[in-house]
Design a protein around this motif. Structure first.
Motif, PDB file in Angstrom:
ATOM      1  N   GLU A 197       0.819  -1.204   0.000  1.00  0.00           N
ATOM      2  CA  GLU A 197       0.000   0.000   0.000  1.00  0.00           C
ATOM      3  C   GLU A 197       0.849   1.247   0.000  1.00  0.00           C
ATOM      4  O   GLU A 197       1.778   1.383   0.788  1.00  0.00           O
ATOM      5  CB  GLU A 197      -0.944   0.009   1.195  1.00  0.00           C
ATOM      6  CG  GLU A 197      -2.076  -0.960   1.041  1.00  0.00           C
ATOM      7  CD  GLU A 197      -3.216  -0.731   2.016  1.00  0.00           C
ATOM      8  OE1 GLU A 197      -3.182   0.257   2.775  1.00  0.00           O
ATOM      9  OE2 GLU A 197      -4.132  -1.554   2.004  1.00  0.00           O
ATOM     10  N   GLY A 198       0.492   2.149  -0.909  1.00  0.00           N
ATOM     11  CA  GLY A 198       1.091   3.466  -0.958  1.00  0.00           C
ATOM     12  C   GLY A 198       0.179   4.436  -0.224  1.00  0.00           C
ATOM     13  O   GLY A 198      -0.631   4.037   0.618  1.00  0.00           O
ATOM     14  N   GLN A 199       0.279   5.698  -0.566  1.00  0.00           N
ATOM     15  CA  GLN A 199      -0.565   6.712   0.069  1.00  0.00           C
ATOM     16  C   GLN A 199      -1.971   6.712  -0.510  1.00  0.00           C
ATOM     17  O   GLN A 199      -2.943   6.822   0.206  1.00  0.00           O
ATOM     18  CB  GLN A 199       0.073   8.096  -0.107  1.00  0.00           C
ATOM     19  CG  GLN A 199      -0.641   9.191   0.626  1.00  0.00           C
ATOM     20  CD  GLN A 199      -0.555   9.046   2.133  1.00  0.00           C
ATOM     21  OE1 GLN A 199       0.402   8.473   2.644  1.00  0.00           O
ATOM     22  NE2 GLN A 199      -1.548   9.548   2.827  1.00  0.00           N
ATOM     23  N   ALA A 217       4.681   1.259  -4.393  1.00  0.00           N
ATOM     24  CA  ALA A 217       4.051   1.767  -3.172  1.00  0.00           C
ATOM     25  C   ALA A 217       4.964   2.764  -2.462  1.00  0.00           C
ATOM     26  O   ALA A 217       4.504   3.807  -1.979  1.00  0.00           O
ATOM     27  CB  ALA A 217       3.702   0.611  -2.246  1.00  0.00           C
ATOM     28  N   ALA A 223       4.315  12.610   0.132  1.00  0.00           N
ATOM     29  CA  ALA A 223       5.017  13.394   1.150  1.00  0.00           C
ATOM     30  C   ALA A 223       5.619  14.655   0.541  1.00  0.00           C
ATOM     31  O   ALA A 223       5.557  15.735   1.145  1.00  0.00           O
ATOM     32  CB  ALA A 223       6.099  12.549   1.806  1.00  0.00           C
ATOM     33  N   ASP A 278       4.886   5.987  -4.346  1.00  0.00           N
ATOM     34  CA  ASP A 278       3.602   6.644  -4.103  1.00  0.00           C
ATOM     35  C   ASP A 278       3.634   7.403  -2.774  1.00  0.00           C
ATOM     36  O   ASP A 278       3.210   8.556  -2.693  1.00  0.00           O
ATOM     37  CB  ASP A 278       2.492   5.587  -4.104  1.00  0.00           C
ATOM     38  CG  ASP A 278       1.100   6.176  -4.019  1.00  0.00           C
ATOM     39  OD1 ASP A 278       0.904   7.349  -4.408  1.00  0.00           O
ATOM     40  OD2 ASP A 278       0.191   5.458  -3.555  1.00  0.00           O
ATOM     41  N   ARG A 279       4.156   6.767  -1.729  1.00  0.00           N
ATOM     42  CA  ARG A 279       4.266   7.432  -0.424  1.00  0.00           C
ATOM     43  C   ARG A 279       5.225   8.620  -0.487  1.00  0.00           C
ATOM     44  O   ARG A 279       4.969   9.678   0.075  1.00  0.00           O
ATOM     45  CB  ARG A 279       4.700   6.441   0.643  1.00  0.00           C
ATOM     46  CG  ARG A 279       3.653   5.387   0.966  1.00  0.00           C
ATOM     47  CD  ARG A 279       4.029   4.543   2.165  1.00  0.00           C
ATOM     48  NE  ARG A 279       5.268   3.809   1.972  1.00  0.00           N
ATOM     49  CZ  ARG A 279       5.362   2.592   1.452  1.00  0.00           C
ATOM     50  NH1 ARG A 279       4.265   1.962   1.068  1.00  0.00           N
ATOM     51  NH2 ARG A 279       6.536   1.994   1.321  1.00  0.00           N
ATOM     52  N   TYR A 280       6.348   8.450  -1.197  1.00  0.00           N
ATOM     53  CA  TYR A 280       7.340   9.515  -1.348  1.00  0.00           C
ATOM     54  C   TYR A 280       6.729  10.723  -2.068  1.00  0.00           C
ATOM     55  O   TYR A 280       6.885  11.863  -1.636  1.00  0.00           O
ATOM     56  CB  TYR A 280       8.548   8.982  -2.113  1.00  0.00           C
ATOM     57  CG  TYR A 280       9.545  10.039  -2.510  1.00  0.00           C
ATOM     58  CD1 TYR A 280      10.449  10.548  -1.590  1.00  0.00           C
ATOM     59  CD2 TYR A 280       9.585  10.523  -3.819  1.00  0.00           C
ATOM     60  CE1 TYR A 280      11.368  11.519  -1.959  1.00  0.00           C
ATOM     61  CE2 TYR A 280      10.495  11.491  -4.192  1.00  0.00           C
ATOM     62  CZ  TYR A 280      11.381  11.986  -3.260  1.00  0.00           C
ATOM     63  OH  TYR A 280      12.279  12.944  -3.630  1.00  0.00           O
TER      64      TYR A 280
END
Length: 73
Positions: A7-9, A56, A64, A59-61
């Motif tokens: 899971e990403g953001q 994922a 942010a 995506d989170r990076y």
């Protein structure tokens, strides 16, 4: 058969085992809708899982960075 997720953001990357290969597909976390245009096929599970984990993490990076958080770590 679904064998794993990362899971990403905003997206969930699902690894699907098929007869001769492995499919990584994206699912929107808010709506649950599949994004079929970005599905990727891989010959081995190891590479499919690595791609899902990398996607994922990116995506989170990106989320942010867009939120203005410090991403130097």
């Amino acid at each position: 058969m679904l064998i794993g997720v990362s899971e990403g953001q905003g997206w969930r990357y699902e690894v699907i085992e098929r007869r001769d290969d492995y499919l990584v597909r994206m699912r929107d976390l808010d709506t649950g809708a599949l994004e079929e245009s970005d599905s990727k096929l891989f010959r081995t599970a190891a590479v499919a899982f690595a791609y899902a984990d990398l996607s994922a993490a990116f995506d989170r990076y990106a989320a942010a960075r867009m939120a203005g958080e410090d991403v130097s770590e």
